[in-house]
Design a protein around this motif. Structure first.
Motif, PDB file in Angstrom:
ATOM      1  N   ARG A  24       0.857  -1.206   0.000  1.00  0.00           N
ATOM      2  CA  ARG A  24       0.000   0.000   0.000  1.00  0.00           C
ATOM      3  C   ARG A  24       0.882   1.240   0.000  1.00  0.00           C
ATOM      4  NH1 ARG A  24      -5.675  -1.225   1.554  1.00  0.00           N
ATOM      5  NH2 ARG A  24      -5.562  -3.440   1.972  1.00  0.00           N
ATOM      6  N   PRO A  25       0.330   2.359  -0.480  1.00  0.00           N
ATOM      7  CA  PRO A  25       1.123   3.596  -0.406  1.00  0.00           C
ATOM      8  C   PRO A  25       1.411   3.928   1.060  1.00  0.00           C
ATOM      9  CG  PRO A  25      -0.896   3.927  -1.683  1.00  0.00           C
ATOM     10  CD  PRO A  25      -0.990   2.566  -1.056  1.00  0.00           C
TER      11      PRO A  25
ATOM     12  N   ILE B  27      -2.604  -3.299  13.267  1.00  0.00           N
ATOM     13  CA  ILE B  27      -3.574  -3.417  12.169  1.00  0.00           C
ATOM     14  C   ILE B  27      -3.376  -2.271  11.170  1.00  0.00           C
ATOM     15  CG2 ILE B  27      -6.044  -3.387  11.588  1.00  0.00           C
ATOM     16  CD1 ILE B  27      -6.472  -4.904  14.273  1.00  0.00           C
ATOM     17  N   LEU B  28      -3.141  -1.064  11.672  1.00  0.00           N
ATOM     18  CA  LEU B  28      -2.896   0.068  10.767  1.00  0.00           C
ATOM     19  C   LEU B  28      -1.630  -0.169   9.936  1.00  0.00           C
ATOM     20  CD1 LEU B  28      -3.772   3.163  13.007  1.00  0.00           C
ATOM     21  CD2 LEU B  28      -5.132   2.177  11.160  1.00  0.00           C
ATOM     22  N   ASP B  29      -0.648  -0.784  10.555  1.00  0.00           N
ATOM     23  CA  ASP B  29       0.599  -1.068   9.822  1.00  0.00           C
ATOM     24  C   ASP B  29       0.331  -1.972   8.622  1.00  0.00           C
ATOM     25  OD1 ASP B  29       3.477  -1.176   9.423  1.00  0.00           O
ATOM     26  OD2 ASP B  29       3.330  -3.237  10.164  1.00  0.00           O
ATOM     27  N   GLN B  30      -0.597  -2.908   8.792  1.00  0.00           N
ATOM     28  CA  GLN B  30      -0.951  -3.788   7.669  1.00  0.00           C
ATOM     29  C   GLN B  30      -1.532  -2.988   6.500  1.00  0.00           C
ATOM     30  OE1 GLN B  30      -0.142  -7.018   7.497  1.00  0.00           O
ATOM     31  NE2 GLN B  30       0.862  -6.570   9.450  1.00  0.00           N
ATOM     32  N   GLU B  31      -2.059  -1.812   6.816  1.00  0.00           N
ATOM     33  CA  GLU B  31      -2.634  -0.937   5.776  1.00  0.00           C
ATOM     34  C   GLU B  31      -1.602   0.057   5.247  1.00  0.00           C
ATOM     35  OE1 GLU B  31      -5.919  -1.348   4.838  1.00  0.00           O
ATOM     36  OE2 GLU B  31      -5.793  -3.081   6.170  1.00  0.00           O
ATOM     37  N   GLY B  32      -0.361  -0.079   5.706  1.00  0.00           N
ATOM     38  CA  GLY B  32       0.696   0.851   5.270  1.00  0.00           C
ATOM     39  C   GLY B  32       0.703   2.157   6.037  1.00  0.00           C
ATOM     40  N   ILE B  33      -0.019   2.190   7.173  1.00  0.00           N
ATOM     41  CA  ILE B  33      -0.134   3.435   7.953  1.00  0.00           C
ATOM     42  C   ILE B  33       0.763   3.342   9.185  1.00  0.00           C
ATOM     43  CG2 ILE B  33      -1.709   4.937   9.228  1.00  0.00           C
ATOM     44  CD1 ILE B  33      -3.992   3.670   7.475  1.00  0.00           C
ATOM     45  N   ALA B  34       1.694   4.292   9.306  1.00  0.00           N
ATOM     46  CA  ALA B  34       2.634   4.286  10.430  1.00  0.00           C
ATOM     47  C   ALA B  34       2.188   5.295  11.473  1.00  0.00           C
ATOM     48  CB  ALA B  34       4.039   4.639   9.936  1.00  0.00           C
ATOM     49  N   ILE B  35       1.854   4.791  12.670  1.00  0.00           N
ATOM     50  CA  ILE B  35       1.597   5.683  13.813  1.00  0.00           C
ATOM     51  C   ILE B  35       2.464   5.173  14.963  1.00  0.00           C
ATOM     52  CG2 ILE B  35      -0.795   6.221  13.143  1.00  0.00           C
ATOM     53  CD1 ILE B  35      -1.528   4.281  15.612  1.00  0.00           C
TER      54      ILE B  35
ATOM     55  N   GLU C  10      -6.186  13.215   2.471  1.00  0.00           N
ATOM     56  CA  GLU C  10      -6.444  11.832   2.017  1.00  0.00           C
ATOM     57  C   GLU C  10      -5.779  10.840   2.976  1.00  0.00           C
ATOM     58  OE1 GLU C  10      -5.409  14.188  -0.182  1.00  0.00           O
ATOM     59  OE2 GLU C  10      -6.339  13.876  -2.144  1.00  0.00           O
ATOM     60  N   GLU C  11      -4.630  11.192   3.490  1.00  0.00           N
ATOM     61  CA  GLU C  11      -3.955  10.289   4.422  1.00  0.00           C
ATOM     62  C   GLU C  11      -4.748  10.170   5.724  1.00  0.00           C
ATOM     63  OE1 GLU C  11       0.710  10.225   3.479  1.00  0.00           O
ATOM     64  OE2 GLU C  11       0.006  12.155   4.234  1.00  0.00           O
ATOM     65  N   ILE C  12      -5.376  11.259   6.114  1.00  0.00           N
ATOM     66  CA  ILE C  12      -6.216  11.203   7.317  1.00  0.00           C
ATOM     67  C   ILE C  12      -7.455  10.345   7.035  1.00  0.00           C
ATOM     68  CG2 ILE C  12      -7.660  12.596   8.862  1.00  0.00           C
ATOM     69  CD1 ILE C  12      -5.313  14.721   8.489  1.00  0.00           C
ATOM     70  N   ASP C  13      -7.984  10.460   5.828  1.00  0.00           N
ATOM     71  CA  ASP C  13      -9.109   9.593   5.443  1.00  0.00           C
ATOM     72  C   ASP C  13      -8.683   8.121   5.531  1.00  0.00           C
ATOM     73  OD1 ASP C  13     -10.600  11.852   4.954  1.00  0.00           O
ATOM     74  OD2 ASP C  13     -10.284  11.825   2.780  1.00  0.00           O
ATOM     75  N   ALA C  14      -7.453   7.836   5.088  1.00  0.00           N
ATOM     76  CA  ALA C  14      -6.943   6.453   5.156  1.00  0.00           C
ATOM     77  C   ALA C  14      -6.826   6.003   6.617  1.00  0.00           C
ATOM     78  CB  ALA C  14      -5.588   6.356   4.455  1.00  0.00           C
ATOM     79  N   LEU C  15      -6.395   6.926   7.478  1.00  0.00           N
ATOM     80  CA  LEU C  15      -6.293   6.598   8.904  1.00  0.00           C
ATOM     81  C   LEU C  15      -7.669   6.263   9.473  1.00  0.00           C
ATOM     82  CD1 LEU C  15      -4.700   6.609  11.670  1.00  0.00           C
ATOM     83  CD2 LEU C  15      -5.292   9.046  11.826  1.00  0.00           C
ATOM     84  N   VAL C  16      -8.646   7.087   9.132  1.00  0.00           N
ATOM     85  CA  VAL C  16     -10.017   6.876   9.639  1.00  0.00           C
ATOM     86  C   VAL C  16     -10.535   5.514   9.154  1.00  0.00           C
ATOM     87  CG1 VAL C  16     -12.404   7.700   9.436  1.00  0.00           C
ATOM     88  CG2 VAL C  16     -10.542   9.324   9.843  1.00  0.00           C
ATOM     89  N   GLU C  17     -10.297   5.229   7.878  1.00  0.00           N
ATOM     90  CA  GLU C  17     -10.713   3.945   7.310  1.00  0.00           C
ATOM     91  C   GLU C  17     -10.033   2.800   8.059  1.00  0.00           C
ATOM     92  OE1 GLU C  17     -13.141   1.934   5.433  1.00  0.00           O
ATOM     93  OE2 GLU C  17     -13.231   4.121   5.309  1.00  0.00           O
ATOM     94  N   GLY C  18      -8.750   2.960   8.324  1.00  0.00           N
ATOM     95  CA  GLY C  18      -7.972   1.945   9.052  1.00  0.00           C
ATOM     96  C   GLY C  18      -8.531   1.719  10.453  1.00  0.00           C
ATOM     97  N   ILE C  19      -8.891   2.799  11.125  1.00  0.00           N
ATOM     98  CA  ILE C  19      -9.440   2.659  12.488  1.00  0.00           C
ATOM     99  C   ILE C  19     -10.800   1.945  12.440  1.00  0.00           C
ATOM    100  CG2 ILE C  19     -10.229   3.909  14.541  1.00  0.00           C
ATOM    101  CD1 ILE C  19      -8.175   6.114  13.815  1.00  0.00           C
ATOM    102  N   ARG C  20     -11.567   2.233  11.398  1.00  0.00           N
ATOM    103  CA  ARG C  20     -12.855   1.532  11.264  1.00  0.00           C
ATOM    104  C   ARG C  20     -12.613   0.027  11.085  1.00  0.00           C
ATOM    105  NH1 ARG C  20     -16.844   5.152  11.406  1.00  0.00           N
ATOM    106  NH2 ARG C  20     -16.495   7.221  10.536  1.00  0.00           N
ATOM    107  N   LYS C  21     -11.557  -0.313  10.377  1.00  0.00           N
ATOM    108  CA  LYS C  21     -11.200  -1.719  10.181  1.00  0.00           C
ATOM    109  C   LYS C  21     -10.826  -2.354  11.536  1.00  0.00           C
ATOM    110  CE  LYS C  21      -9.800  -2.823   5.776  1.00  0.00           C
ATOM    111  NZ  LYS C  21      -8.897  -2.655   4.659  1.00  0.00           N
ATOM    112  N   VAL C  22     -10.082  -1.617  12.330  1.00  0.00           N
ATOM    113  CA  VAL C  22      -9.699  -2.113  13.672  1.00  0.00           C
ATOM    114  C   VAL C  22     -10.963  -2.427  14.468  1.00  0.00           C
ATOM    115  CG1 VAL C  22      -8.549  -1.522  15.853  1.00  0.00           C
ATOM    116  CG2 VAL C  22      -7.557  -0.739  13.688  1.00  0.00           C
ATOM    117  N   ARG C  23     -11.936  -1.542  14.403  1.00  0.00           N
ATOM    118  CA  ARG C  23     -13.200  -1.764  15.138  1.00  0.00           C
ATOM    119  C   ARG C  23     -13.876  -3.052  14.667  1.00  0.00           C
ATOM    120  NH1 ARG C  23     -17.614   1.410  15.261  1.00  0.00           N
ATOM    121  NH2 ARG C  23     -18.047   0.962  17.425  1.00  0.00           N
ATOM    122  N   LYS C  24     -13.863  -3.254  13.358  1.00  0.00           N
ATOM    123  CA  LYS C  24     -14.521  -4.447  12.795  1.00  0.00           C
ATOM    124  C   LYS C  24     -13.823  -5.705  13.301  1.00  0.00           C
ATOM    125  CE  LYS C  24     -16.457  -2.821   8.530  1.00  0.00           C
ATOM    126  NZ  LYS C  24     -15.774  -2.313   7.360  1.00  0.00           N
ATOM    127  N   VAL C  25     -12.467  -5.667  13.285  1.00  0.00           N
ATOM    128  CA  VAL C  25     -11.692  -6.828  13.716  1.00  0.00           C
ATOM    129  C   VAL C  25     -12.047  -7.197  15.163  1.00  0.00           C
ATOM    130  CG1 VAL C  25      -9.337  -7.668  14.228  1.00  0.00           C
ATOM    131  CG2 VAL C  25      -9.796  -6.398  12.103  1.00  0.00           C
TER     132      VAL C  25
END
Ligand code: C6P
Length: 426
Positions: A42-43, A370-378, A409-424
């Protein structure tokens, strides 16, 4: 100051232009080669800028050019390369003087980073001015680097560490701070911006209050200088510390600013080459400022790289950088607040570039993984600010921190990633 902005469907670039900013984030991103890569397919979305920021090509080039063309030891040789390297190193010092608006280059000491800068002051100014029964005043939102050096000093001297509290939003209680100032207070050390909460402290007022009682103030500016213009003369701080790697420069280099009258009267921190003007076995005469505090061969390439980084930031304009990051923080604050079970940790009115949060009872490390799996570094954890976590009754937070190259857009990706964490974890 962060006010929650209206979300806009427009792209960041056009939004910012519409808002009157000249800042072109797409062009800026092109300056940072590391951002072009994919991570885990992922980017890369790099939101760990409070830990360290990425480096623009001009900084990478300045460092390689130094090693390709100019490398020599400084202040020692009379040969061409040594003169050239010395000039580059001292030019970087002049850039730091201008960056902080220090009165003189003698007030700029190159150190390894904010941590070393604070230890330097604790071990020199602190050891000569703090005695048994005296007090050192800090705040409850300090990074460990601005706690432990003072604890060590207080332990050695029989002094005590006083801690000014903050409220549930993460704002310093200025009245409580003022009450803790007194005749025993020998120095105040305070973060300009909290790395765990993002709070921007009212350092000008803090300094005024301390100076009314002739107490000097050290400001830990590690999380401030990347985000807005700092003027040490306007602040009237006595010491100011920051790290190069958080302002798009290399690791292993940073700056301690100190008023020259104070630095002059302080004993050296470390001893060795360059910090002396003459040595005999009977007596050593120390070098003049700033060299008295720069023992041994310094990180010359680091200083050159930091000089290039600051020139780069100035080229973009500190006001435009601040406006862009302010927009990102407001956008992210609103977007994350809309996610169920999110608790923002640090909701001060004055904030810079940091968004710490917890999500239900999900461990922040799981969020980060989980965010790391999406290419998001926090960053997740206590952020080297354990007392802040204790104040909120938590062990850790997840922290997104922004830089001048981040986008909506990167913040949108973060929000999407957090929603995924909730689902998991649903
Ligand atoms: N905070 C963070 O992720 P050094 O390590 O010397 O460059 O900086 C120390 C330091 C001092 N003060 C503050 C307010 C800081 O935020 C930091 C570094 C990083 O928050 C690494 S722990």
């Amino acid at each position: 100051m962060t006010t929650v902005a209206k979300r806009s469907p427009e792209l960041p670039g056009s939004y910012l232009r519409a808002a009157g900013h000249r800042f072109d984030v797409r062009k800026v991103r092109g300056d940072f080669p590391i951002l072009r890569q994919q991570v885990r397919g992922r980017p890369l979305v790099y939101l760990d800028n409070a830990a360290t920021s990425q480096k623009p090509q001009v900084v990478i080039d300045a460092i390689s050019r130094y090693y390709e063309r100019d490398n020599a030891n400084i202040h020692r040789g009379i040969h061409f390369l040594s003169e050239h390297a010395t000039e580059e190193y001292e030019a970087a010092r002049r850039s730091m003087q201008a960056f902080l608006n220090a009165q003189d280059t003698t007030e700029i000491i190159f150190v390894r980073g904010a941590t070393e800068a604070i230890n330097l002051v604790a071990q020199t100014y602190g050891r000569t001015h703090v005695g048994a029964g005296d007090e050192v005043l800090i705040t409850a939102m300090e990074h460990h680097s601005n706690i432990v050096p003072w604890q060590i000093l207080c332990e050695e001297k029989g002094a005590s560490l006083k801690v000014a509290p903050f409220n549930d939003s993460g704002e310093l209680l200025l009245d409580e701070f003022a009450k803790l100032l007194g005749p025993r207070t020998k120095i105040v050390a305070v973060a300009h911006v909290s790395n765990a909460l993002g709070t921007v402290n009212p350092v000008r007022r803090i300094i005024e209050l301390a100076h009314q009682q002739n107490i000097p103030v050290l400001v830990d500016g590690a999380q401030a200088v990347p985000h807005f213009h700092v003027d040490v003369q306007a602040l009237d701080c006595d010491f100011y510390a920051f790290s190069g790697h958080k302002v798009y420069g290399p690791t292993g280099i940073g700056v301690l600013y100190g008023k020259s009258a104070l630095l002059d009267a302080m004993p050296p921190y470390q001893a060795g080459g360059d910090m002396i003007s003459s040595v005999t076995f009977e007596k050593t005469i120390y070098n003049r400022l700033p060299y008295k505090f720069e023992a041994g061969t310094p990180h010359i390439a680091g200083a050159v790289g930091l000089g290039a980084a600051v020139t780069y930031m100035n080229g973009l304009g500190m006001e435009d950088i601040a406006a862009h990051e302010h927009d990102l923080l407001a956008y992210a604050t609103e977007a994350l607040s809309a996610i169920p079970d999110i608790r923002l940790i640090g909701t001060a009115k004055e904030k810079a570039a940091v968004l710490s949060f917890t999500l239900d009872d999900i461990h922040p490390h799981d969020i980060g993984t989980i965010l790391d799996q999406e290419g998001i570094a926090i960053r997740t954890g206590h952020h080297c600010a354990q007392p802040v976590m204790q104040r909120f009754g938590i062990a850790a937070t997840a922290r997104a921190s922004f830089a001048l190259y981040n986008t909506r857009e990167e913040i949108d990706a973060l929000v999407e990633g957090i929603r995924k964490v909730r689902k998991v974890f649903a």
